[in-house]
Design a protein around this motif. Structure first.
Motif, short mmCIF file in Angstrom:
data_model
loop_
_atom_site.label_atom_id
_atom_site.label_comp_id
_atom_site.label_asym_id
_atom_site.label_seq_id
_atom_site.Cartn_x
_atom_site.Cartn_y
_atom_site.Cartn_z
N LYS A 1 -0.03 1.29 -4.37
CA LYS A 1 1.36 1.33 -4.85
C LYS A 1 2.38 1.24 -3.71
CE LYS A 1 1.23 3.11 -9.45
NZ LYS A 1 -0.20 3.48 -9.63
N GLN A 2 2.02 1.86 -2.56
CA GLN A 2 2.96 1.86 -1.43
C GLN A 2 2.26 1.45 -0.14
OE1 GLN A 2 4.24 5.80 -2.03
NE2 GLN A 2 6.14 5.21 -3.02
N LEU A 3 3.06 1.01 0.84
CA LEU A 3 2.55 0.65 2.17
C LEU A 3 1.30 -0.23 2.05
CD1 LEU A 3 2.96 4.13 3.93
CD2 LEU A 3 4.40 2.11 4.23
N ARG A 4 1.47 -1.32 1.30
CA ARG A 4 0.29 -2.11 0.95
C ARG A 4 -0.36 -2.80 2.13
NH1 ARG A 4 2.40 -7.52 -2.23
NH2 ARG A 4 3.79 -8.32 -0.62
N HIS A 5 0.42 -3.06 3.20
CA HIS A 5 -0.17 -3.82 4.32
C HIS A 5 -1.36 -3.11 4.94
CE1 HIS A 5 3.07 -1.30 5.91
NE2 HIS A 5 2.44 -1.27 7.07
N PHE A 6 -1.40 -1.77 4.86
CA PHE A 6 -2.52 -1.05 5.48
C PHE A 6 -3.84 -1.23 4.74
CE2 PHE A 6 0.93 1.86 7.15
CZ PHE A 6 0.81 1.43 8.46
N SER A 7 -3.78 -1.44 3.42
CA SER A 7 -5.06 -1.43 2.70
C SER A 7 -5.21 -2.56 1.68
CB SER A 7 -5.25 -0.08 2.01
OG SER A 7 -4.16 0.18 1.14
N ALA A 8 -4.24 -3.45 1.56
CA ALA A 8 -4.35 -4.54 0.57
C ALA A 8 -5.62 -5.36 0.86
CB ALA A 8 -3.12 -5.44 0.65
N ARG A 9 -6.17 -5.94 -0.22
CA ARG A 9 -7.32 -6.84 -0.06
C ARG A 9 -6.87 -8.26 -0.39
NH1 ARG A 9 -12.23 -3.30 -2.69
NH2 ARG A 9 -12.16 -1.64 -1.11
N PHE A 10 -7.33 -9.19 0.42
CA PHE A 10 -6.87 -10.57 0.29
C PHE A 10 -8.04 -11.50 -0.04
CE2 PHE A 10 -4.14 -8.44 3.33
CZ PHE A 10 -2.86 -8.86 2.99
N MET A 11 -7.67 -12.68 -0.59
CA MET A 11 -8.64 -13.76 -0.72
C MET A 11 -7.97 -15.02 -0.18
SD MET A 11 -10.69 -15.08 -4.05
CE MET A 11 -9.62 -16.35 -4.65
N PRO A 12 -8.64 -15.74 0.72
CA PRO A 12 -8.06 -16.99 1.22
C PRO A 12 -7.95 -18.00 0.07
CG PRO A 12 -9.97 -16.35 2.53
CD PRO A 12 -9.94 -15.45 1.33
N LEU A 13 -6.91 -18.82 0.07
CA LEU A 13 -6.71 -19.76 -1.04
C LEU A 13 -7.50 -21.05 -0.87
CD1 LEU A 13 -2.91 -19.18 -1.59
CD2 LEU A 13 -4.77 -18.63 -3.18
N ASN A 14 -8.12 -21.24 0.31
CA ASN A 14 -8.84 -22.51 0.53
C ASN A 14 -10.34 -22.39 0.32
OD1 ASN A 14 -9.33 -20.88 2.69
ND2 ASN A 14 -9.10 -22.49 4.25
N LEU A 15 -10.78 -21.32 -0.33
CA LEU A 15 -12.23 -21.18 -0.56
C LEU A 15 -12.70 -22.24 -1.55
CD1 LEU A 15 -12.81 -17.33 -0.94
CD2 LEU A 15 -13.19 -18.76 1.05
N LYS A 16 -13.90 -22.75 -1.29
CA LYS A 16 -14.49 -23.70 -2.24
C LYS A 16 -14.99 -22.91 -3.45
CE LYS A 16 -15.38 -27.17 1.12
NZ LYS A 16 -15.49 -26.44 2.42
#
Ligand SMILES: *Cc1c(COP(=O)(O)O)cnc(C)c1O
Length: 473
Positions: free
Chosen positions: A443-458
């Motif tokens: 909910k807060q300070l997302r940069h510390f723990s957000a999870r990402f997925m690259p957009l160029n994955l096959k």
């Protein structure tokens, strides 16, 4: 001789574990493309922050052996007090475990609903502590301070006209404090001129408002004054530092920056009433006033660090190494915030990766590629950090930057050359980079723990990614 060398030799070394791209891909996947989640052992060059990452000198380590761990009245406190007082002669000097602890205590005393604290730019913990008290934190940096390409020599300066207009509008009785952050960390590590410090003090005096300095990088700021402000070329840095603090009524300090230690801070002031209230709060959360959350040995290391940080050979090397990195990135055609700050270089990732929309996080895309390409860890300061609004919608941050913060006395020029080479190569193939999507966030300070997925994955990779992600929840 024109070559500037590191003004120290190395007695104790920490090995860096070298990794290859394949290994780094698996480390980064396990970290969900969030660099805060990486093990530091898997990083080759760590430019995440300059805070608490300094190397201590042989003299600092020797001082630590002298640390006296008495609960009250330790001679280590005396040595700490003497070293701080020499530069910042406030009548009350109160140690704390780090800068934000000093802020929390200060704003618990003078903050509160209906109050305003004015600053060139509040650092994020300063702002958070002010807002937590119910007061409002107002940033009044000069207009040039917000323009990445402006070459103004003192982009951290307070806008004096705006400062006075704000005081007139809201009333001096609602403004318990004006602050100046030197150097202006959240504004790119840009310095404040002596002329501006004096002008700020003049306005404060006119309205009877105390001026406090957020002193984290006071020595770097003093060096910029010596280098850039007419009349100070021949003034010793120590004298410049003493002049800066002669205009102030108090300060907050994170010793993790310009005291060259890994932990510590202090709160200092001339107001005896505030100081008494501060010591009472200190005892609640930090400890007795002669140690304030620190060990005697920490106080010793700070005392020695304060002597070393105003050494002009050190400061010359320090600021030159940041500028060396900046000028080579400019040569390679990489857009950066100009001029370089004292402790960090900020890459304008939105300009560099103009094919990646802000909501696909060009700063994160660049930081991720720096890690994959060369094991370098840097910090996104942009839409990942600031894009989430209180109402749950997402907007582009004003800028998408990647900060390369340089730890003090840690890396040599060949390490910096390695960073330059990596970024030059990334810049040559920047069209291949793509953005990311956030798949989970707090909910807060997302940069510390957000999870990402690259957009160029096959497609196949996406399937594996989803499976791994589901298993990790
Ligand atoms: C780091 C910093 C702080 C907070 O200090 P901590 O020791 O991290 O709590 C406050 N102000 C500025 C300008 C800083 O850079």
């Amino acid at each position: 001789m024109r070559t500037i060398i590191e003004p120290f030799r190395i007695k104790s070394v920490e090995p860096i574990r070298m990794t290859n791209r394949e290994e780094r891909i698996s480390f980064l996947e396990a970290a969900h493309y969030n660099l805060f989640s990486l093990d530091s052992e898997h990083v080759i060059i760590d430019l995440l922050t300059d805070s608490g990452t300094s190397s201590m000198s042989a003299n600092q380590w020797a001082s630590m052996m002298r640390g006296d761990e008495s609960y009250a009245g330790s001679p280590s406190y005396d040595r700490f007090h003497k070293a701080v007082y020499e530069l910042m002669p406030f009548t009350n000097i109160i140690p704390t475990h780090q800068g934000r602890a000093a802020e929390k205590i200060l704003f618990s005393i003078i903050g509160g609903k209906g109050k305003y604290i004015l600053n060139n730019t509040h650092f994020d913990t300063t702002r958070a502590n002010i807002e937590f008290s119910g007061a409002e934190a107002i940033d009044l940096v000069i207009a040039e301070g917000k323009i990445p390409s402006s070459e103004h020599p003192f982009k951290g300066n307070m806008d004096i006209e705006k400062l006075e207009a704000f005081i007139k509008e809201k009333g001096a009785e609602n403004i318990p404090l004006v602050m100046l952050t030197i150097t202006n960390n959240s504004g790119g590590g840009q310095p404040v001129s002596m002329e501006n410090i004096k002008a700020t003090k003049y306005v404060c005096m006119k309205y009877d408002i105390p001026l406090f300095i957020d002193a984290c990088r006071f020595a770097e700021n003093a060096w910029f004054i010596k280098m850039r402000e007419p009349g100070y070329e021949n003034v010793p840095v120590k004298t410049i530092v003493q002049e800066i603090f002669s205009y102030a009524d108090g300060c907050t300090m994170s010793a993790k920056k310009d005291a060259l230690v890994n932990m510590g801070g202090w709160l200092a002031m001339n107001n005896a009433e505030w100081a008494e209230a501060a010591r009472n709060l200190l005892i609640l959360t930090e400890g007795f006033p002669t140690y304030g959350g620190l060990a005697g040995r920490d106080l010793e290391a700070i005392a020695t660090g304060l002597e070393e940080v105003i050494d002009e050979d050190y400061l010359h090397y320090r600021i030159s190494s940041t500028q060396y990195l900046a000028s080579h990135l400019i040569e390679a055609g990489i857009p950066i915030v100009r001029p370089a700050g004292g402790h960090a270089v900020y890459i304008d990732a939105r300009a560099m990766l103009s094919h990646i929309p802000a909501l696909e996080y060009p700063g994160q895309a660049l930081a991720v590629e720096m890690y994959l390409h060369a094991g370098i860890r840097a910090c996104e300061i942009g839409t990942v950090m600031f894009g989430m609004q209180a109402n749950g919608t997402e907007v582009a941050a004003p800028m998408d930057l990647v900060r390369l913060a340089i730890p003090r006395r840690v890396y040599t020029q060949s390490h910096i050359d390695y960073v330059i080479e990596a970024l030059t190569e990334i810049n040559q193939n920047k069209q291949d980079l793509s953005g990311l999507k956030i798949v989970w966030q707090p909910k807060q300070l997302r940069h510390f723990s957000a999870r990402f997925m690259p957009l160029n994955l096959k497609e196949k990779q996406k399937e594996n990614f989803s499976k791994a992600f589901a298993a990790s929840l």
